[in-house]
Design a protein around this motif. Sequence first.
Motif, PDB file in Angstrom:
ATOM      1  N   MET A 457       0.824  -1.195   0.000  1.00 50.86           N
ATOM      2  CA  MET A 457       0.000   0.000   0.000  1.00 50.86           C
ATOM      3  C   MET A 457       0.870   1.262   0.000  1.00 50.86           C
ATOM      4  N   ASN A 458       1.830   1.323   0.912  1.00 50.46           N
ATOM      5  CA  ASN A 458       2.776   2.441   0.993  1.00 50.46           C
ATOM      6  C   ASN A 458       4.195   1.887   1.061  1.00 50.46           C
ATOM      7  N   TYR A 459       5.090   2.540   0.289  1.00 53.92           N
ATOM      8  CA  TYR A 459       6.461   2.057   0.288  1.00 53.92           C
ATOM      9  C   TYR A 459       7.450   3.190   0.009  1.00 53.92           C
ATOM     10  N   GLY A 460       7.147   4.369   0.515  1.00 48.45           N
ATOM     11  CA  GLY A 460       8.075   5.471   0.352  1.00 48.45           C
ATOM     12  C   GLY A 460       7.879   6.263  -0.917  1.00 48.45           C
ATOM     13  N   GLY A 461       6.753   6.080  -1.608  1.00 50.28           N
ATOM     14  CA  GLY A 461       6.514   6.776  -2.865  1.00 50.28           C
ATOM     15  C   GLY A 461       6.007   8.188  -2.689  1.00 50.28           C
ATOM     16  N   HIS A 462       5.663   8.809  -3.826  1.00 55.10           N
ATOM     17  CA  HIS A 462       5.227  10.200  -3.802  1.00 55.10           C
ATOM     18  C   HIS A 462       3.879  10.385  -3.125  1.00 55.10           C
ATOM     19  N   TYR A 463       3.016   9.363  -3.195  1.00 54.16           N
ATOM     20  CA  TYR A 463       1.663   9.492  -2.682  1.00 54.16           C
ATOM     21  C   TYR A 463       1.533   8.804  -1.325  1.00 54.16           C
ATOM     22  N   ARG A 464       0.390   9.018  -0.672  1.00 48.14           N
ATOM     23  CA  ARG A 464       0.125   8.349   0.609  1.00 48.14           C
ATOM     24  C   ARG A 464      -1.230   7.655   0.524  1.00 48.14           C
ATOM     25  N   HIS A 465      -1.178   6.330   0.536  1.00 47.63           N
ATOM     26  CA  HIS A 465      -2.390   5.526   0.470  1.00 47.63           C
ATOM     27  C   HIS A 465      -3.006   5.361   1.856  1.00 47.63           C
ATOM     28  N   THR A 466      -4.301   5.161   1.858  1.00 45.94           N
ATOM     29  CA  THR A 466      -5.020   4.629   3.002  1.00 45.94           C
ATOM     30  C   THR A 466      -5.708   3.352   2.531  1.00 45.94           C
ATOM     31  N   VAL A 486       2.420  -6.123   4.243  1.00 46.26           N
ATOM     32  CA  VAL A 486       3.171  -5.155   5.031  1.00 46.26           C
ATOM     33  C   VAL A 486       4.619  -5.622   5.117  1.00 46.26           C
ATOM     34  N   VAL A 487       5.563  -4.690   4.927  1.00 41.96           N
ATOM     35  CA  VAL A 487       6.963  -5.089   4.828  1.00 41.96           C
ATOM     36  C   VAL A 487       7.864  -3.929   5.197  1.00 41.96           C
ATOM     37  N   ASN A 488       9.091  -4.283   5.591  1.00 44.59           N
ATOM     38  CA  ASN A 488      10.045  -3.230   5.930  1.00 44.59           C
ATOM     39  C   ASN A 488      10.758  -2.721   4.690  1.00 44.59           C
ATOM     40  N   ASP A 495       3.584   0.563   6.510  1.00 45.27           N
ATOM     41  CA  ASP A 495       2.192   0.164   6.697  1.00 45.27           C
ATOM     42  C   ASP A 495       1.945  -0.601   7.992  1.00 45.27           C
ATOM     43  N   ILE A 496       2.887  -0.532   8.934  1.00 45.10           N
ATOM     44  CA  ILE A 496       2.736  -1.336  10.138  1.00 45.10           C
ATOM     45  C   ILE A 496       1.463  -0.971  10.902  1.00 45.10           C
ATOM     46  N   ALA A 497       1.057   0.280  10.863  1.00 43.47           N
ATOM     47  CA  ALA A 497      -0.156   0.680  11.589  1.00 43.47           C
ATOM     48  C   ALA A 497      -1.418   0.112  10.956  1.00 43.47           C
TER      49      ALA A 497
END
Length: 840
Positions: A457-466, A486-488, A495-497
């Motif tokens: 879902m999120n991985y440091g990109g330009h956008y922020r997903h929910t 979810v991954v480091n 995305d840990i939250a």
Amino acid sequence: MRARLPLLLAALLLATAAQAGREPVLNQVKVPHSYYWRELYLPQLTTGPSAAAFLPDGQGLVYSMGGSLWRQALGDDLATELTHPRGAYDHQPDVAPDGNAVVFTRYDGAAMELWRLDLSSGRELRLTDEGAVNVEPRISPDGRRLAWVSTRGNGNFNLYVAELGPAGLTNVHALLGERRSSIDRYYYAPVDHAINPSWSPDGETIYYVANPEVAWGSGDLWAVPVADPAARRRVHAEETSWAARPELAPDGKRLLYSGYRGRQWHQLWLTTPNGAAPLPLSFGEFDRRHARWSPNGQRVAYIDNRDGGTTLRVMDVIGGRTDTVQATRRETLAPQGTLVLDIRDGAGQRVPARVSVTGSDGRAHAPAGAWLHADDGFDRAQQKTETHYFHCAPPCRLQLPAGPAQVTVRRGFETLPWNARVDVAPGPGKPLIAHLQAQPLPPAFGGFVSADLHVHMNYGGHYRHTPETLVRQAEAEDLDVVHNLVVNKEERIPDIAAFRPGVDPASNAVVTLLQGQEYHTSFWGHLGLLQLRSHYLTPDFSAYRHTALASPYPHNGVIADLAHEQGALVGYVHPFDWDPDPAKETGLSHQLPADAMHRKADYIEVVGFSDHRATAGVWYRLLNLGLRVAAGAGTDAMANYASLRGPVGMNRVFLDTAGSRDPETALAALRKGEGFASNGPLLGLLVDGRKPGAELPAGKHAFRLALRSPVPVQHLELVHNGRVVKAFELEGDRRTLDAEGELDLGDGWLLLRAWNDQADPGVLDLYPYATTNPVWIGRGRASENVQGDAAYFTAWLDRVIANATAREADFNGAGEFDATLDYLRAARARYARLAEGRDE
């Protein structure tokens, strides 16, 4: 998260060349793992602002947005367009100290070059022209020199400096010599890089980021005297991820940068030129990046993704008051028109979909505020730049230059692409309706739901997903189930939250979202853990050399046991870009054969972020030995990227659940191999009326099959024990076929596959590919090839055992080492018995 094993680079290059023209974007960069540096470092096309610089009076900004440069006064909502190149995109402006010119980066599909714009006359001058990637231009305080980052020469990112005069650049030279770190690195090149330059107020020093002897992260904060490069010094040691961009305040006392120190998202931090303990300047569970000081040091401009897309804001350093720079009104260089796009399905109902729009300017366009995405590769013989697209929940309103525009609409695999050429007239425009035509498989072949088993879902990109925005993207792709793994990324787990067992509350009536985990070890291979019932497994990686977690233990078999204890399914993700050859690959350490033999692996991403045919070749060998590892599919989409490998659902598995999206039903179908995996073609297979996953006796069998595809297919084949036993001629548009017949089948397995020799622009992947799971015949082990395939995996595990033994010093004691070697040797012994003709 994708991390390719560093084996047989030459074989990988040969495989890439065989893909008939499809090449990575900016393939002149010789830095590994392009899906990191391209998104996390290089400028991207976004509908919102992407980088900004203050004008000398501090009362206005020049910024990049939508591929153009814009000027806007603070407190005003009018943005004036400064550049609009045809078929190219402008980024990263830096304003000269006298305010008369702007230096920026221009991307044209082939390279990124530096240009200068005269603000009074509008004249443009090209500054670089060597076909490299040139980014991050920064003009010195006296306006006479330019610093930037270039890949010229060796394809690595390095710091360059030149004299900047009316005629352009002179005395161009690398400020720092080429240097190789003595430690091994996985995500970064062996040659040190130097990125993120900025000048000190006196023009004597450049601050930047470099990675000498740094194994993980893009490097530390450094300073180098321009007149004495040998005197460079490390200012501050901290893990960074391409976006630190240190900049000294005008007073010379505070060094501003973006970091995620102990957190999951980038915020603004302050240290000093001497590296004092950093303190945060901003806070929040979103990214603040691309920060610039105002000329008087009282304000900071930055880009954030708090609202999902990219937004330009200006914050008071004292007090924290923040203003949003909004271009409510736009003064463009060319007349604009409006395109209103409506999308309807066969029943006349509005449906969301994926849309690409190319304007009369040869550039990609999207509605204001939409997330614009770009493909990660393209065929330069067919396209000038990569495909861009956005997701549209109709109606969608676009502003684009007047003139002819091309519109393409796609929605999943059961819908044919829709294309139109439309003349955009200045003014409000008229609605354009896309009528989508469905082309599903006949219902006799199954009641399928589609699932992408591998999304981030999120991985440091330009956008922020929910979770809600991810579900909306999946709906536009006609995807039924999404597994967010979810991954480091080194120190962070963005995305840990969001991790939780069970169905995510953001799921709706047509999309089910499930939170899973990708377990990281680039030594053994990465695992997908689907539907953990209890908790996230930590640490979620092992074998990170040069850290306290350098031990290769726990190996993947241990992790599989922990996941199975929670009722999860375990699979190998993005397996192979090449045909593994244990006889030659001394570095082979992939653990799949051991886990398959120990029955720890439930599925493998046959269709995923890898070479599908190469992965299928290894899978076939496992099937020949009767090891029932199901075919899965996962895009490995970093879904908040602008330069996206994707879109979400590009690689998906179709599970025969009678249409149920219930997670237990879907995972049971995946485990049993009931369905097919694809990046486009739909496949149906019946053998004596039974579907994939069924067991039948050896002998003569009647088959029936169907193909429905959104793109033309070149090869459609029935495969028995790894050998093509029936190939089908495709005619006309090569998108549909219904066939039946009879085959005499010995022990083993039978499946149906479709594939192309080369890429197709309609499938944003290496090439179209689909495969059913096997129907099992007789005893379910091949009547031929068993000894050869068993010997192959025996040799494979010999390599794995040797490489694990070579890392004995990394294990935390003899117990870890012995347990790992015992596990590997037990699997090898079973393969060896099969290779000798002794049945299991």
